[in-house]
Write a protein that holds these residues in place. Sequence first.
Motif, PDB file in Angstrom:
ATOM      1  N   TYR A  55       0.851  -1.150   0.009  1.00  0.00           N
ATOM      2  CA  TYR A  55       0.067  -0.208   0.096  1.00  0.00           C
ATOM      3  C   TYR A  55       0.897   1.214  -0.018  1.00  0.00           C
ATOM      4  O   TYR A  55       1.956   1.387   0.145  1.00  0.00           O
ATOM      5  N   SER A  56       0.231   2.305  -0.320  1.00  0.00           N
ATOM      6  CA  SER A  56       0.940   3.466  -0.331  1.00  0.00           C
ATOM      7  C   SER A  56       0.347   4.673   0.318  1.00  0.00           C
ATOM      8  O   SER A  56      -1.062   4.547   0.690  1.00  0.00           O
ATOM      9  N   GLY A  57       0.943   5.625   0.694  1.00  0.00           N
ATOM     10  CA  GLY A  57       0.286   6.906   1.527  1.00  0.00           C
ATOM     11  C   GLY A  57       1.246   8.036   1.410  1.00  0.00           C
ATOM     12  O   GLY A  57       2.365   7.942   1.170  1.00  0.00           O
ATOM     13  N   GLU A  58       0.464   9.146   1.393  1.00  0.00           N
ATOM     14  CA  GLU A  58       1.139  10.422   1.362  1.00  0.00           C
ATOM     15  C   GLU A  58       2.122  10.538   2.607  1.00  0.00           C
ATOM     16  O   GLU A  58       1.915  10.366   3.691  1.00  0.00           O
ATOM     17  N   VAL A  59       3.538  11.287   2.359  1.00  0.00           N
ATOM     18  CA  VAL A  59       4.136  11.830   3.287  1.00  0.00           C
ATOM     19  C   VAL A  59       4.471  13.242   3.079  1.00  0.00           C
ATOM     20  O   VAL A  59       4.853  13.670   2.074  1.00  0.00           O
ATOM     21  N   ASP A  60       4.380  14.049   4.230  1.00  0.00           N
ATOM     22  CA  ASP A  60       4.296  15.393   3.938  1.00  0.00           C
ATOM     23  C   ASP A  60       5.820  15.804   3.728  1.00  0.00           C
ATOM     24  O   ASP A  60       6.181  16.818   3.018  1.00  0.00           O
ATOM     25  N   CYS A  61       6.593  15.429   4.649  1.00  0.00           N
ATOM     26  CA  CYS A  61       7.908  15.844   4.588  1.00  0.00           C
ATOM     27  C   CYS A  61       8.823  14.884   5.306  1.00  0.00           C
ATOM     28  O   CYS A  61       8.500  13.690   5.981  1.00  0.00           O
ATOM     29  N   CYS A  62      10.321  15.227   5.398  1.00  0.00           N
ATOM     30  CA  CYS A  62      11.204  14.162   6.190  1.00  0.00           C
ATOM     31  C   CYS A  62      12.134  15.153   6.928  1.00  0.00           C
ATOM     32  O   CYS A  62      12.315  16.397   6.348  1.00  0.00           O
ATOM     33  N   ILE A  63      12.877  14.406   7.870  1.00  0.00           N
ATOM     34  CA  ILE A  63      13.801  15.261   8.446  1.00  0.00           C
ATOM     35  C   ILE A  63      15.302  14.976   7.949  1.00  0.00           C
ATOM     36  O   ILE A  63      15.449  13.920   7.612  1.00  0.00           O
ATOM     37  N   ASP A  64      15.899  15.986   7.772  1.00  0.00           N
ATOM     38  CA  ASP A  64      17.137  15.745   7.111  1.00  0.00           C
ATOM     39  C   ASP A  64      18.107  15.380   8.186  1.00  0.00           C
ATOM     40  O   ASP A  64      19.014  16.345   8.696  1.00  0.00           O
ATOM     41  N   ASP A  65      18.370  13.993   8.086  1.00  0.00           N
ATOM     42  CA  ASP A  65      19.278  13.692   9.298  1.00  0.00           C
ATOM     43  C   ASP A  65      19.834  12.224   8.834  1.00  0.00           C
ATOM     44  O   ASP A  65      19.186  11.277   8.536  1.00  0.00           O
ATOM     45  N   VAL A  66      21.237  12.250   8.907  1.00  0.00           N
ATOM     46  CA  VAL A  66      21.571  11.155   8.267  1.00  0.00           C
ATOM     47  C   VAL A  66      21.760   9.894   8.896  1.00  0.00           C
ATOM     48  O   VAL A  66      21.839   8.849   8.521  1.00  0.00           O
ATOM     49  N   GLN A  67      21.402  10.170   9.895  1.00  0.00           N
ATOM     50  CA  GLN A  67      21.585   8.871  10.887  1.00  0.00           C
ATOM     51  C   GLN A  67      19.855   8.328  11.197  1.00  0.00           C
ATOM     52  O   GLN A  67      19.690   7.431  11.446  1.00  0.00           O
ATOM     53  N   LEU A  68      18.864   9.137  10.332  1.00  0.00           N
ATOM     54  CA  LEU A  68      17.545   8.621  10.182  1.00  0.00           C
ATOM     55  C   LEU A  68      17.174   7.955   8.618  1.00  0.00           C
ATOM     56  O   LEU A  68      17.502   8.812   8.083  1.00  0.00           O
ATOM     57  N   GLN A  69      16.908   6.850   8.559  1.00  0.00           N
ATOM     58  CA  GLN A  69      16.576   6.257   7.306  1.00  0.00           C
ATOM     59  C   GLN A  69      15.134   6.328   7.042  1.00  0.00           C
ATOM     60  O   GLN A  69      14.474   5.987   8.203  1.00  0.00           O
ATOM     61  N   PRO A  70      14.709   6.275   5.759  1.00  0.00           N
ATOM     62  CA  PRO A  70      13.184   6.330   5.785  1.00  0.00           C
ATOM     63  C   PRO A  70      12.598   4.809   6.244  1.00  0.00           C
ATOM     64  O   PRO A  70      13.538   3.571   6.221  1.00  0.00           O
ATOM     65  N   PRO A  71      11.644   4.749   6.642  1.00  0.00           N
ATOM     66  CA  PRO A  71      10.613   5.851   7.088  1.00  0.00           C
ATOM     67  C   PRO A  71      10.683   6.665   8.311  1.00  0.00           C
ATOM     68  O   PRO A  71      10.047   7.252   8.764  1.00  0.00           O
ATOM     69  N   SER A  72      11.988   5.885   9.168  1.00  0.00           N
ATOM     70  CA  SER A  72      12.078   6.747  10.460  1.00  0.00           C
ATOM     71  C   SER A  72      12.417   8.325  10.248  1.00  0.00           C
ATOM     72  O   SER A  72      12.035   9.128  11.331  1.00  0.00           O
ATOM     73  N   ASN A  73      12.624   8.840   9.364  1.00  0.00           N
ATOM     74  CA  ASN A  73      12.999  10.313   9.092  1.00  0.00           C
ATOM     75  C   ASN A  73      11.616  11.215   8.476  1.00  0.00           C
ATOM     76  O   ASN A  73      11.340  12.386   8.228  1.00  0.00           O
ATOM     77  N   TYR A  74      10.485  10.290   8.147  1.00  0.00           N
ATOM     78  CA  TYR A  74       9.514  10.688   7.591  1.00  0.00           C
ATOM     79  C   TYR A  74       8.330  11.600   8.832  1.00  0.00           C
ATOM     80  O   TYR A  74       8.498  11.052  10.028  1.00  0.00           O
ATOM     81  N   VAL A  75       7.706  12.646   8.542  1.00  0.00           N
ATOM     82  CA  VAL A  75       7.039  13.289   9.295  1.00  0.00           C
ATOM     83  C   VAL A  75       5.727  13.713   8.532  1.00  0.00           C
ATOM     84  O   VAL A  75       5.570  13.990   7.468  1.00  0.00           O
ATOM     85  N   GLU A  76       4.592  13.629   9.511  1.00  0.00           N
ATOM     86  CA  GLU A  76       3.229  14.065   8.945  1.00  0.00           C
ATOM     87  C   GLU A  76       2.962  15.321   9.748  1.00  0.00           C
ATOM     88  O   GLU A  76       3.259  15.604  10.865  1.00  0.00           O
ATOM     89  N   LEU A  77       2.502  16.389   8.952  1.00  0.00           N
ATOM     90  CA  LEU A  77       1.905  17.501   9.208  1.00  0.00           C
ATOM     91  C   LEU A  77       0.545  17.533   9.400  1.00  0.00           C
ATOM     92  O   LEU A  77      -0.368  17.339   8.489  1.00  0.00           O
ATOM     93  N   LYS A  78      -0.111  18.116  10.582  1.00  0.00           N
ATOM     94  CA  LYS A  78      -1.289  18.415  10.588  1.00  0.00           C
ATOM     95  C   LYS A  78      -1.844  19.585  11.188  1.00  0.00           C
ATOM     96  O   LYS A  78      -0.895  20.067  11.918  1.00  0.00           O
ATOM     97  N   THR A  79      -3.175  20.145  11.111  1.00  0.00           N
ATOM     98  CA  THR A  79      -3.532  21.243  11.726  1.00  0.00           C
ATOM     99  C   THR A  79      -4.827  20.962  12.453  1.00  0.00           C
ATOM    100  O   THR A  79      -5.627  20.090  12.148  1.00  0.00           O
TER     101      THR A  79
END
Length: 153
Positions: A55-79
């Motif tokens: 399955y797939s889903g939208e990812v809003d952004c990721c944190i630019d950190d070489v120690q974190l690999q996808p999906p650990s660096n993915y971030v969801e943004l909500k209001t």
Amino acid sequence: MSGKEKEIAYWGYKFEQYMTSVDGKQPPDTNEALNNNEAYFSVVQSDINDHSLMYSGEVDCCIDDVQLQPPSNYVELKTYKVFDPTVEREDYKFKRYKLSRWWAQSYLLGIQRIFVGFRDENGIVQDVKNYQTSELPEQAKDKKVKLKRWDII
């Protein structure tokens, strides 16, 4: 969607624009016109017993950190609207309807962090909070109201 619903959706996209930049190094360009047709998707494969799911889903952004690999660096943004957690009904609605949806959306994709912009009635973000996806079920527990949605987690 009604006019008000379209406006609230716009506020969410604008929040994403304020929270992200093209390369993670430059400040966000909040004067650029919004384009909500662009998106990043993550494709995930999971196994349940003998069944394989993709399955797939939208990812809003990721944190630019070489120690974190996808999906650990993915971030969801909500209001979400600013609310008073001491008002039982408002607290219940947030836990019952928002946290469970956000958890399901993020957990399935392996997104570990959710940043929430709490906005006023004019769409102006008053506060930003960082939630750990894995902690949402515990945060949603309510001694006064049994939230059955969380019983399986």
